[in-house]
Design an enzyme around this catalytic site. Structure first.
Site, PDB file in Angstrom:
ATOM      1  N   TRP A  20      38.814  29.559 -27.457  1.00  0.00           N
ATOM      2  CA  TRP A  20      39.947  30.485 -27.279  1.00  0.00           C
ATOM      3  C   TRP A  20      39.472  31.929 -27.367  1.00  0.00           C
ATOM      4  CZ3 TRP A  20      41.483  33.640 -31.396  1.00  0.00           C
ATOM      5  CH2 TRP A  20      42.725  34.255 -31.308  1.00  0.00           C
ATOM      6  N   GLU A 484      24.787  48.279 -40.321  1.00  0.00           N
ATOM      7  CA  GLU A 484      25.051  46.882 -40.668  1.00  0.00           C
ATOM      8  C   GLU A 484      24.724  45.903 -39.538  1.00  0.00           C
ATOM      9  OE1 GLU A 484      28.954  46.433 -42.411  1.00  0.00           O
ATOM     10  OE2 GLU A 484      28.832  48.392 -43.369  1.00  0.00           O
ATOM     11  N   HIS A 694      40.757  49.631 -33.669  1.00  0.00           N
ATOM     12  CA  HIS A 694      41.047  48.303 -33.138  1.00  0.00           C
ATOM     13  C   HIS A 694      41.572  48.362 -31.705  1.00  0.00           C
ATOM     14  CE1 HIS A 694      40.916  47.624 -37.476  1.00  0.00           C
ATOM     15  NE2 HIS A 694      40.493  46.424 -37.154  1.00  0.00           N
TER      16      HIS A 694
END
Length: 761
Positions: A20, A484, A694
Site C-alpha cells: 500500500w 541522521e 509534511h
C-alpha cells in the site's frame, strides 16, 4: 447451542510487505497512474479481507481501509473540503483528497494531529460556512466490493458523528448541536442506503465516548442514535468505543443500538459491568484482545474474563473482538524468520490476534475444554519467555540516587551558554533529520544484506554527512545537524543499539499518510551497551566551525513508540531507558558536543485519556527526561522537540522538563499555539516551527516572515529560534534546500529589523 459471534474492528491497511505504501509513493512521484494506484491498493484491501474470512471471523469490517486517513475519508465523503482546496484543485477528486492532507504550492495542508493517545495521525476536519453534503457512500462501495469479489457479508465501518464533529475545528462549542443537525441527515442517508443494500451489521466508531463527555455531548449522542434507530430499526448498529472504558457508562450502554462495544483491556469496563449491569436487549461487543500491543495473551486468563462477563451478559449476547482496530500492530509474525523462537512464539500481530479471537469465541461457545490445546500453547509460550534468560535479571530501581536537577537554574546557565555558543539573534537550525534519498536507503539495505562492508557503508554515511554540512553552511544555518543518514527511524535506531530491544524485519505500522514505522519491541531489561550517536556527531562537528547538535530520541518517546513488555510496570521500563540515554548524553558531552537535542514528540500523545491519571504520567515523564539530561555541564545546551499535539494541556509540563530550548510544531496548526504562550509565561528559549515539512510545497520567504512576526508579538526575539516544524527525512533534496534558503533569508531580514528596532529605541 447458541453461537458466539467473533468480530474484528479494523485490519492493517499497509499490506504484508507495505505494498500500500509503495503504491502511494509511486503515485505521488508520478510513476504510476491513478488507475494503477486504485488497482494496486484494491489488491491489498482484498487480501486483508480474504485473510479475515479464512480465520473465520464472523463480522469482518469493510470501509476501514483508506488511502491516507479514515477521518479525512469521512470529511471528503461529506463534502467537508476547505475552501482553499475547492478553488486550487481542478483535477480529480483524488487530487483534492491528497491535497487536503499534503497541501499544494498555493494552499497549506490541513492540520494533522494524534489519534487519541496513539502514534497514528489524522487530518483534522475544518468545518466552515459551506454546507456539508453527501458526495459518495464509501461504506456502501466497500460493502458491495467485499460481497461481489469475495462473497463476504461485511460489516461497514463509519466514524461516528459525535466523534467526527468533536475532532474537527472551526466551530465554537455552542455550535455543536448545529453541526449535529447538519450532519445527521447525511449519516441517515448513508445508513439508509446500507440498509437497502441488505447490510445486517454496521459498526459506528465513537472513541470520543471514552473521554470526558459534557452533558451536551450526551444529549446530542442520545438524539443522534435515537434518530438512527427510527430510520433503520432492522439493521444491527454497534456503537463502538475503544482505548479506555467509558465514563458515562450507564448513558452509553443504554443508547438505542443492537450492540455496544467496550474495551476490556484498558480501563475498568469489567468493574462498571459488575456494578451497573448491562441491558438485556443488547449485545456486548467485548474487546478482550489487546489491539495495541504485540504480546500473545494468556488465553486461559482471557477466557476466564469472558466467563466473568457471561455471568452478567448471556453468552449468545457476547461478541468477542479486539480492544480496538488492528491498524496499530503489524500484519503477521509469519514474516519474521530471523527472530529467536522463544520471543517469536510469545508475539501476536494482527493475523495472530484474529486467531486468538476465533479461539476465544469457540471456547466461550463450547466451553473451555474445547480449546484446551490452544490455551496451553499460549500459556506455555508466555511462560517460556518469562522464565528465559531474557527476563531473569530484572533491573531494580534503575535511577538509584542519580540527580534529576541541573546544577544552575535556567536563567543562570543560559548566560553561560550564550557566551559559549556565540549565536546570533533569532538563530536558525533544523530539527535533526535531513532528506533520505532512495540511494541512502539502497546503500543501507545493501549493508544489511552483507553486500557491502561495514567500512564501505560508514564511508558512504560520512560522505552524506559532509555533503549536507556543506549544504547547511552554504544555506547559512547557524546550528547544524549531521542529518541522521545512518538511522532508519528515530526510535527503531535506538532499539537496535540498546540492550533489551529487538527490531523486526516486517513489523511495520502506519503513522500518517504513507509514512510507516517499525516500532522496536522491548522484551527485556533496557541497558546502555556502547555509544550510539557519538561517532557521527563528532565527525560532523570536525567538518565545521559552527555548532553541530547531537541528536537523540527521548525516553518517553522511545517508550510510547515501542511495543513494551507487559510483565513489569511501563514506568520502570521508562526509567531504564532514561538511564541508558543519560550515559549516551554524557558521552556526547565528553566528546565536545555543546548542544544536545533530546526529542520528545510523543510526550503529549501518551497522556492518558482519563484526566485523573494525568499527574502520575506527566510527573514520571518529566522525571525520566530530567534523569536523562540533568548530568550535563551548565554550559551545555539541552534542546527538545515536540510535534502535532494539543500542548495547552501540558504547558506546565513542557516548562518542567527544564530543557534550555524547545521546538514545537506551529505551522500546521496555523499558528494557533501562539495563543498558549500569550496566556502562559514561558521563560526558556523556543522555536515555533515556521513551515510545514509534511507537505511538498516550498514556503515563501514572506510567508515564513509572517509566521515569525506573529510569534514575536508574544515571544521576545531574544528567546526565539527559527526552524521547520519537524525533521526533513521524508522530503526531497531540492524542495528542502529551497525551503531552508527561504527560511534563512527570512531570518536574516527579521534579525536586521529587530536589531534596527533595538538601536532606534
Amino acid at each position: 447451542m447458541a453461537k458466539v459471534i467473533s468480530s474484528n474492528l479494523g485490519y492493517p491497511r499497509i499490506g504484508k510487505q507495505r505494498e500500500w505504501k509503495k503504491a502511494l509513493d509511486k503515485f505521488w512521484n508520478g510513476k504510476i497512474s491513478e488507475k494503477d494506484l486504485l488497482e494496486e491498493t484494491k489488491t491489498v484491501r482484498l487480501e486483508g479481507l480474504r485473510k479475515q474470512k479464512e480465520k473465520e471471523i464472523d463480522l469482518i469490517p469493510v470501509g476501514d481501509f483508506t488511502l491516507y486517513d479514515h477521518v479525512l475519508d469521512t470529511a471528503v465523503m461529506f463534502g467537508v473540503i476547505p475552501e482553499r482546496f475547492q478553488t486550487d484543485c481542478t483535477g480529480t477528486s483524488l487530487e483534492t483528497y491528497f491535497s487536503i492532507a499534503r497541501g499544494t504550492q498555493n494552499a497549506v495542508a490541513s492540520e494533522m494531529t494524534k489519534w487519541f493517545n496513539t502514534n497514528y495521525h489524522y487530518i483534522v476536519p475544518e468545518f466552515n460556512e459551506s454546507k456539508p453534503s453527501l458526495k459518495e457512500n464509501r461504506p456502501l462501495d466497500f460493502y458491495n466490493e467485499a460481497k461481489e469479489e469475495l462473497g463476504i457479508e461485511g460489516k461497514p465501518v463509519l466514524l461516528g458523528p459525535i466523534t467526527f464533529i468533536k475532532l474537527g475545528k472551526g466551530y465554537e462549542e455552542v455550535e455543536f448541536p448545529t453541526l449535529v443537525e447538519e450532519f445527521l441527515p447525511l449519516y441517515i442517508d448513508v445508513l439508509t442506503e446500507l440498509k437497502e443494500a441488505g447490510v445486517k451489521w454496521i459498526q459506528i466508531d465513537e472513541p470520543i465516548f471514552s473521554t470526558a463527555l459534557t452533558k451536551e455531548d450526551i444529549v446530542q449522542a442520545e438524539y443522534v442514535y435515537e434518530s438512527f434507530a427510527k430510520v433503520i430499526p432492522e439493521v444491527n448498529i454497534i456503537i463502538q468505543t475503544y482505548f479506555e472504558s467509558v465514563d458515562s457508562y450507564e448513558k452509553i450502554v443504554n443508547l438505542p443500538a443492537a450492540a455496544i462495544g467496550l474495551d476490556f483491556v484498558h480501563g475498568n469496563s469489567l468493574e462498571q459491568l459488575n456494578k451497573h449491569g448491562f441491558p438485556k436487549d443488547k449485545k456486548l461487543a467485548a474487546g478482550i484482545i489487546d489491539g495495541r500491543n504485540v504480546w500473545r495473551q494468556d488465553l486461559n486468563h482471557q477466557i476466564d474474563l469472558l466467563e466473568s462477563i457471561a455471568e452478567i451478559v448471556d453468552k449468545e449476547n457476547i461478541i468477542v473482538q479486539p480492544s480496538c482496530s488492528l491498524i496499530h500492530v503489524p500484519v503477521t509474525t509469519e514474516s519474521e524468520k530471523a527472530l529467536d523462537l522463544v520471543i517469536k512464539e510469545a508475539l501476536s500481530f494482527a493475523d495472530e490476534k484474529l486467531d486468538e479471537i476465533s479461539i476465544l469465541a469457540r471456547g466461550l461457545e463450547r466451553g473451555k475444554e474445547s480449546v484446551l490445546l490452544e490455551i496451553r500453547e499460549s500459556t506455555n509460550a508466555i511462560e517460556v519467555l518469562n522464565h528465559s534468560d531474557y527476563r531473569q535479571q530484572i533491573v531494580k530501581n534503575p535511577a538509584g540516587s542519580l540527580s534529576t536537577e541541573r546544577e544552575l537554574v535556567f536563567k543562570e546557565r543560559i548566560a553561560l551558554q550564550k557566551e559559549r555558543l556565540q549565536l546570533p539573534l533569532l538563530p536558525t537550525t533544523t530539527i535533526g533529520s535531513l532528506p533520505q534519498t532512495a540511494e541512502v536507503r539502497r546503500e543501507r539495505l545493501k549493508w544489511r544484506k552483507g553486500e557491502i562492508t561495514d567500512q564501505a557503508y560508514e564511508e558512504y554515511i560520512k560522505n552524506e554527512i559532509k555533503k549536507w554540512i556543506d549544504i547547511q553552511e552554504e544555506i547559512g544555518l547557524d546550528v547544524l545537524v549531521h542529518g541522521e543518514f545512518e538511522r532508519t527511524d528515530m526510535v527503531e535506531y535506538f532499539g537496535e543499539k540498546l540492550n533489551g530491544f529487538l527490531v523486526t524485519q516486517f513489523g511495520w505500522v502506519q503513522s500518517y499518510g504513507s509514512r510507516c514505522v517499525r516500532p522496536p519491541i522491548i522484551f527485556g531489561d533496557v541497558t546502555f551497551d556502547r555509544p550510539m550517536t557519538v561517532k557521527e556527531s563528532v565527525y560532523a562537528q570536525s567538518l565545521t566551525q559552527k555548532k553541530v547538535k547531537g541528536m537523540l530520541t527521548g525516553p518517553v518517546t522511545i517508550l510510547n513508540w515501542s511495543f513494551v513488555r507487559d510483565d513489569i510496570s511501563r514506568f520502570d521500563v521508562l526509567d531504564q531507558i532514561a538511564v541508558a540515554l543519560r550515559f549516551e548524553i554524557e558521552e556526547l558531552e565528553k566528546n565536545g558536543i555543546k548542544i544536545i537535542q533530546v526529542d520528545e514528540p510523543a510526550l503529549r500523545e501518551g497522556l492518558p485519556l482519563k484526566s485523573e491519571n494525568w499527574d502520575q504520567y506527566l510527573n514520571r515523564a518529566v522525571h525520566a527526561f530530567k534523569l536523562a539530561t540533568a548530568s550535563v555541564q551548565n554550559s551545555t545546551q539541552i534542546h527538545t522537540h515536540m510535534c502535532y499535539s494539543d500542548f495547552q494541556d501540558i504547558f506546565e509540563t513542557i516548562s518542567a522538563l527544564d530543557a534550555d530550548v524547545i521546538s514545537i510544531e506551529n505551522s500546521r496548526s496555523h499558528g494557533e499555539l501562539i495563543s498558549t504562550f500569550k496566556e502562559n509565561t514561558y521563560d526558556k528559549e523556543i522555536g515555533l516551527g515556521v513551515y510545514d515539512i509534511h507537505s511538498p510545497r516550498v514556503p515563501t520567504k514572506e510567508e515564513i516572515k509572517a509566521n515569525v512576526n506573529r510569534a514575536l508579538q508574544i515571544i521576545p526575539s531574544s528567546q526565539f529560534w527559527i526552524n521547520p516544524d519537524c525533521g526533513l527525512k521524508t522530503r526531497q533534496e531540492t524542495e528542502t534546500i529551497a525551503a531552508l534558503q527561504n527560511m534563512t533569508e527570512a531570518a536574516k531580514e527579521l534579525r536586521k529589523a529587530q536589531l534596527a528596532d533595538v538601536h532606534t529605541n
